[in-house]
Design a protein around this motif. Structure first.
Motif, PDB file in Angstrom:
ATOM      1  N   THR A  63       0.826  -1.220   0.000  1.00  0.00           N
ATOM      2  CA  THR A  63       0.000   0.000   0.000  1.00  0.00           C
ATOM      3  C   THR A  63       0.855   1.263   0.000  1.00  0.00           C
ATOM      4  OG1 THR A  63      -1.786  -1.186   1.082  1.00  0.00           O
ATOM      5  CG2 THR A  63      -1.848   1.221   1.223  1.00  0.00           C
ATOM      6  N   ILE A  64       1.900   1.317   0.845  1.00  0.00           N
ATOM      7  CA  ILE A  64       2.905   2.370   0.708  1.00  0.00           C
ATOM      8  C   ILE A  64       4.276   1.703   0.622  1.00  0.00           C
ATOM      9  CG2 ILE A  64       1.622   4.259   1.817  1.00  0.00           C
ATOM     10  CD1 ILE A  64       3.317   3.822   4.336  1.00  0.00           C
ATOM     11  N   THR A  65       5.222   2.363  -0.042  1.00  0.00           N
ATOM     12  CA  THR A  65       6.499   1.704  -0.308  1.00  0.00           C
ATOM     13  C   THR A  65       7.697   2.586   0.034  1.00  0.00           C
ATOM     14  OG1 THR A  65       7.820   0.533  -1.968  1.00  0.00           O
ATOM     15  CG2 THR A  65       6.564   2.444  -2.732  1.00  0.00           C
ATOM     16  N   THR A  66       8.792   1.921   0.410  1.00  0.00           N
ATOM     17  CA  THR A  66      10.088   2.588   0.553  1.00  0.00           C
ATOM     18  C   THR A  66      11.040   2.045  -0.519  1.00  0.00           C
ATOM     19  OG1 THR A  66      10.801   0.913   2.148  1.00  0.00           O
ATOM     20  CG2 THR A  66       9.826   2.913   3.059  1.00  0.00           C
ATOM     21  N   GLY A  67      10.507   1.480  -1.577  1.00  0.00           N
ATOM     22  CA  GLY A  67      11.305   0.768  -2.582  1.00  0.00           C
ATOM     23  C   GLY A  67      11.403  -0.681  -2.152  1.00  0.00           C
ATOM     24  N   ALA A  68      12.259  -0.922  -1.181  1.00  0.00           N
ATOM     25  CA  ALA A  68      12.219  -2.158  -0.410  1.00  0.00           C
ATOM     26  C   ALA A  68      12.311  -1.711   1.030  1.00  0.00           C
ATOM     27  CB  ALA A  68      13.392  -3.061  -0.757  1.00  0.00           C
ATOM     28  N   GLY A  69      11.659  -2.434   1.925  1.00  0.00           N
ATOM     29  CA  GLY A  69      11.727  -2.047   3.326  1.00  0.00           C
ATOM     30  C   GLY A  69      10.678  -2.756   4.147  1.00  0.00           C
ATOM     31  N   GLY A  70      10.856  -2.642   5.452  1.00  0.00           N
ATOM     32  CA  GLY A  70       9.892  -3.242   6.353  1.00  0.00           C
ATOM     33  C   GLY A  70      10.081  -2.673   7.736  1.00  0.00           C
ATOM     34  N   GLN A 110     -15.308  -8.736   1.313  1.00  0.00           N
ATOM     35  CA  GLN A 110     -15.570  -7.486   2.022  1.00  0.00           C
ATOM     36  C   GLN A 110     -14.993  -7.594   3.431  1.00  0.00           C
ATOM     37  OE1 GLN A 110     -17.232  -4.899   0.359  1.00  0.00           O
ATOM     38  NE2 GLN A 110     -16.913  -6.372  -1.305  1.00  0.00           N
ATOM     39  N   GLU A 111     -14.663  -6.462   4.043  1.00  0.00           N
ATOM     40  CA  GLU A 111     -14.167  -6.505   5.422  1.00  0.00           C
ATOM     41  C   GLU A 111     -15.267  -7.081   6.319  1.00  0.00           C
ATOM     42  OE1 GLU A 111     -13.077  -2.420   6.025  1.00  0.00           O
ATOM     43  OE2 GLU A 111     -15.154  -1.756   6.153  1.00  0.00           O
ATOM     44  N   ARG A 112     -14.885  -7.930   7.262  1.00  0.00           N
ATOM     45  CA  ARG A 112     -15.860  -8.529   8.162  1.00  0.00           C
ATOM     46  C   ARG A 112     -16.195  -7.548   9.279  1.00  0.00           C
ATOM     47  NH1 ARG A 112     -13.453 -13.418  10.524  1.00  0.00           N
ATOM     48  NH2 ARG A 112     -11.628 -12.087  10.626  1.00  0.00           N
ATOM     49  N   SER A 113     -17.356  -7.745   9.937  1.00  0.00           N
ATOM     50  CA  SER A 113     -17.753  -6.767  10.948  1.00  0.00           C
ATOM     51  C   SER A 113     -16.737  -6.802  12.100  1.00  0.00           C
ATOM     52  CB  SER A 113     -19.177  -7.013  11.416  1.00  0.00           C
ATOM     53  OG  SER A 113     -19.187  -8.006  12.390  1.00  0.00           O
ATOM     54  N   GLY A 114     -16.460  -5.636  12.662  1.00  0.00           N
ATOM     55  CA  GLY A 114     -15.436  -5.531  13.708  1.00  0.00           C
ATOM     56  C   GLY A 114     -14.024  -5.386  13.159  1.00  0.00           C
ATOM     57  N   THR A 115     -13.889  -5.443  11.827  1.00  0.00           N
ATOM     58  CA  THR A 115     -12.554  -5.283  11.236  1.00  0.00           C
ATOM     59  C   THR A 115     -12.571  -4.156  10.205  1.00  0.00           C
ATOM     60  OG1 THR A 115     -12.786  -6.714   9.280  1.00  0.00           O
ATOM     61  CG2 THR A 115     -12.277  -7.801  11.360  1.00  0.00           C
ATOM     62  N   ILE A 116     -11.405  -3.584   9.976  1.00  0.00           N
ATOM     63  CA  ILE A 116     -11.223  -2.651   8.863  1.00  0.00           C
ATOM     64  C   ILE A 116     -10.146  -3.229   7.963  1.00  0.00           C
ATOM     65  CG2 ILE A 116     -10.346  -0.371   8.212  1.00  0.00           C
ATOM     66  CD1 ILE A 116     -11.721   0.716  10.730  1.00  0.00           C
ATOM     67  N   SER A 117     -10.450  -3.315   6.661  1.00  0.00           N
ATOM     68  CA  SER A 117      -9.459  -3.791   5.698  1.00  0.00           C
ATOM     69  C   SER A 117      -8.889  -2.597   4.950  1.00  0.00           C
ATOM     70  CB  SER A 117     -10.115  -4.752   4.705  1.00  0.00           C
ATOM     71  OG  SER A 117      -9.196  -5.075   3.673  1.00  0.00           O
ATOM     72  N   ASN A 118      -7.607  -2.697   4.605  1.00  0.00           N
ATOM     73  CA  ASN A 118      -7.027  -1.651   3.751  1.00  0.00           C
ATOM     74  C   ASN A 118      -7.303  -1.934   2.265  1.00  0.00           C
ATOM     75  OD1 ASN A 118      -5.336  -3.787   3.152  1.00  0.00           O
ATOM     76  ND2 ASN A 118      -3.461  -2.814   3.875  1.00  0.00           N
ATOM     77  N   TYR A 119      -7.972  -3.053   2.002  1.00  0.00           N
ATOM     78  CA  TYR A 119      -8.247  -3.476   0.619  1.00  0.00           C
ATOM     79  C   TYR A 119      -6.986  -3.421  -0.236  1.00  0.00           C
ATOM     80  CZ  TYR A 119     -13.163  -3.718   1.777  1.00  0.00           C
ATOM     81  OH  TYR A 119     -14.353  -4.064   2.344  1.00  0.00           O
ATOM     82  N   TRP A 120      -5.903  -3.996   0.325  1.00  0.00           N
ATOM     83  CA  TRP A 120      -4.640  -4.002  -0.425  1.00  0.00           C
ATOM     84  C   TRP A 120      -4.822  -4.660  -1.787  1.00  0.00           C
ATOM     85  CZ3 TRP A 120      -0.940  -8.351  -0.953  1.00  0.00           C
ATOM     86  CH2 TRP A 120       0.148  -7.965  -1.779  1.00  0.00           C
ATOM     87  N   LEU A 121      -5.289  -5.907  -1.785  1.00  0.00           N
ATOM     88  CA  LEU A 121      -5.597  -6.559  -3.071  1.00  0.00           C
ATOM     89  C   LEU A 121      -7.048  -7.010  -3.036  1.00  0.00           C
ATOM     90  CD1 LEU A 121      -2.651  -8.884  -4.216  1.00  0.00           C
ATOM     91  CD2 LEU A 121      -3.281  -6.616  -5.060  1.00  0.00           C
ATOM     92  N   ASN A 122      -7.850  -6.456  -3.955  1.00  0.00           N
ATOM     93  CA  ASN A 122      -9.234  -6.902  -4.047  1.00  0.00           C
ATOM     94  C   ASN A 122      -9.268  -8.345  -4.534  1.00  0.00           C
ATOM     95  OD1 ASN A 122     -11.192  -4.597  -3.411  1.00  0.00           O
ATOM     96  ND2 ASN A 122      -9.594  -3.621  -4.639  1.00  0.00           N
TER      97      ASN A 122
END
Ligand SMILES: *Cc1c(COP(=O)(O)O)cnc(C)c1O
Length: 382
Positions: A215-222, A303-315
């Motif tokens: 979702t966001i990148t530093t090129g490579a990183g963690g 879809q995100e399940r109740s009680g959770t929020i998804s960033n929808y990284w990959l649909n």
């Protein structure tokens, strides 16, 4: 059907040219940050931007400490090591994951064990985890003893698949019962939360990846997340050659890694971090477009399940069977729209087939039916 899906995706991305699965989103900000860090000459292991990024990630996720490293894989490896994972110890993970999760276990010379995922969350099933432990293990003084293999299960590493949070609280409860350390592979899930708590902050350690397709990148990183003060400082120490602080002397107190994130990558990361709320909002709009298309055409998008929020990284689309999956993959890719099946499950890879595992019913079921569709944020308005 594939033709309709192709038009839906071409509409979202306003193009009939090649559409990739997840391109990074850059503008002038990233160019200026990089220009400025190059002018400063601090592009490598010295410079203030790594700490700045760490402090922003720590605040954003609610993790007390954040340690930036060269990639998500090394972050997982170091996290496992700091949980006490030693050669010949065992680590339980899910089979439906990217190979990096399992590589990190192998890098520790540890032994992976695979358990099934839930159909709903696509992440580790707390029931499958519990069943495996009930059938194979007993808690002894030295830890969770695997009666079949006669080894200790030191850690458990669930993954939040495609950015959708798994049942992390239930998983943690099982791990606590069996005295197993929890390391969350949250590589894909920056911006995703469970019960309003950011993913990667439930276990001893959590890991986020900033690879170019995330979702966001530093090129490579963690980044390694932890609330444990001693382990956070150890994580920093062993990822930065274990150098003792001194103005000019080079003294080191143990063999260690050169896993520190370079200042150059942190510069890119800071520009990207500023865009995170915008990117998450846009990704949510893309997910809504896919849902609308699916509702109209009789296809299920996760879809995100109740009680959770998804960033929808990959649909993620779940189709009826493997044959349908393969037709759609073939036709969309032929039309320059990149779609992808899930990763080949880890227990099927040649270097993993001999390891102990539970039932793989949902893993196989999902692998036959998952199609990931383009989910990067386009430059045009959604
Ligand atoms: C991206 C990813 C990682 C880490 O990958 P790096 O490329 O090493 O940053 C780990 N696990 C999963 C599930 C991933 O998707």
């Amino acid at each position: 059907m594939s033709k309709d899906l192709v038009s839906c995706i071409q509409d979202i991305y306003s193009t009939k040219d090649q559409i990739s699965l997840h391109e990074p989103y850059f503008d002038r900000d990233e160019e200026l940050s990089l220009e400025s860090v190059i002018k400063s000459t601090f592009v490598s292991s010295v410079g203030p931007l790594v700490e700045e990024l760490e402090s922003k990630i720590s605040k954003y996720t609610g993790s007390i400490y954040a340690i930036a490293v060269v990639n998500g894989t090394s972050a997982l490896q170091v996290s496992l090591e700091l949980c006490g994972v030693k050669p010949a110890d065992e680590v339980i993970t899910q089979s439906l994951t990217f190979v990096a999760s399992v590589n990190a276990i192998h890098h520790c010379s540890a032994v992976p064990i695979f358990v099934d995922v839930c159909k709903e969350s696509m992440g580790m099933s707390p029931q499958s985890l519990n069943q495996f432990l009930e059938e194979n293990c007993e808690v002894r003084e030295e830890g969770c003893w695997n009666i079949k293999s006669e080894r200790i299960i030191k850690a458990c590493m669930p993954m939040h698949t495609f950015g959708f949070p798994c049942d992390i609280k239930e998983i943690k409860a099982v791990c606590d019962k069996y005295n197993i350390a929890l390391v969350e592979d949250s590589a894909e899930s920056i911006g995703s939360s469970y019960d309003k708590k950011h993913t990667g902050t439930f276990g001893e350690f959590g890991v986020i990846s900033f690879n170019g397709n995330k979702t966001i990148t530093t090129g490579a990183g963690g980044v390694i997340l932890t609330d444990n003060k001693e382990k956070a400082s150890l994580a920093k120490h062993i990822t930065t050659t274990a150098k003792l602080p001194h103005k000019w002397n080079f003294d080191h107190d143990m063999p260690a890694y050169n896993f520190r994130m370079p200042n150059l990558n942190a510069a890119l990361g800071l520009s990207q971090f500023n865009k995170l709320p915008f990117l998450l909002e846009q990704k949510r709009l893309i997910a809504e477009k896919y849902k609308d298309w699916g509702d109209k055409n009789g296809y299920c998008f996760k879809q995100e399940r109740s009680g959770t929020i998804s960033n929808y990284w990959l649909n993620t689309m779940i189709v009826n069977d493997k044959e349908e999956r393969d037709v759609i993959l073939e036709e969309t890719n032929k039309s320059l729209v990149m779609t992808r099946p899930a990763w080949t499950p880890m227990h099927r890879l040649p270097f993993n087939i001999s390891f102990q595992r539970g039932e793989m019913t949902n893993t196989e079921w999902l692998f036959d039916r998952i199609i990931n569709v383009p989910s990067g944020v386009p430059k045009n308005e959604i």
